[in-house]
Design a protein around this motif. Sequence first.
Motif: not given
Length: 63
Positions: A12-18, A34-40, A44-47
């Motif tokens: 989670n830390v790695g995904l949020i940071t990256s 787009n990259s912000f929404l994709l990261g979101y 969220g999918g990982w969680q």
Amino acid sequence: MRQFKIIDFWINVGLITSSVIISILEGAEDFLHNSFLLGYFIVGGWQVISMLVHVFNRCFTYK
């Protein structure tokens, strides 16, 4: 399950940071780029997957 929780935390830390770093590097013209929404959705999918693992392994504590 303790090992899973530690690994889950660091993923989670790695995904949020990256996702934040990639969003900043791509530009800040539009905050909901787009990259912000994709990261979101990736975080969220990982969680959601993590919570499903917890449910199936009955790792929640109830009082």
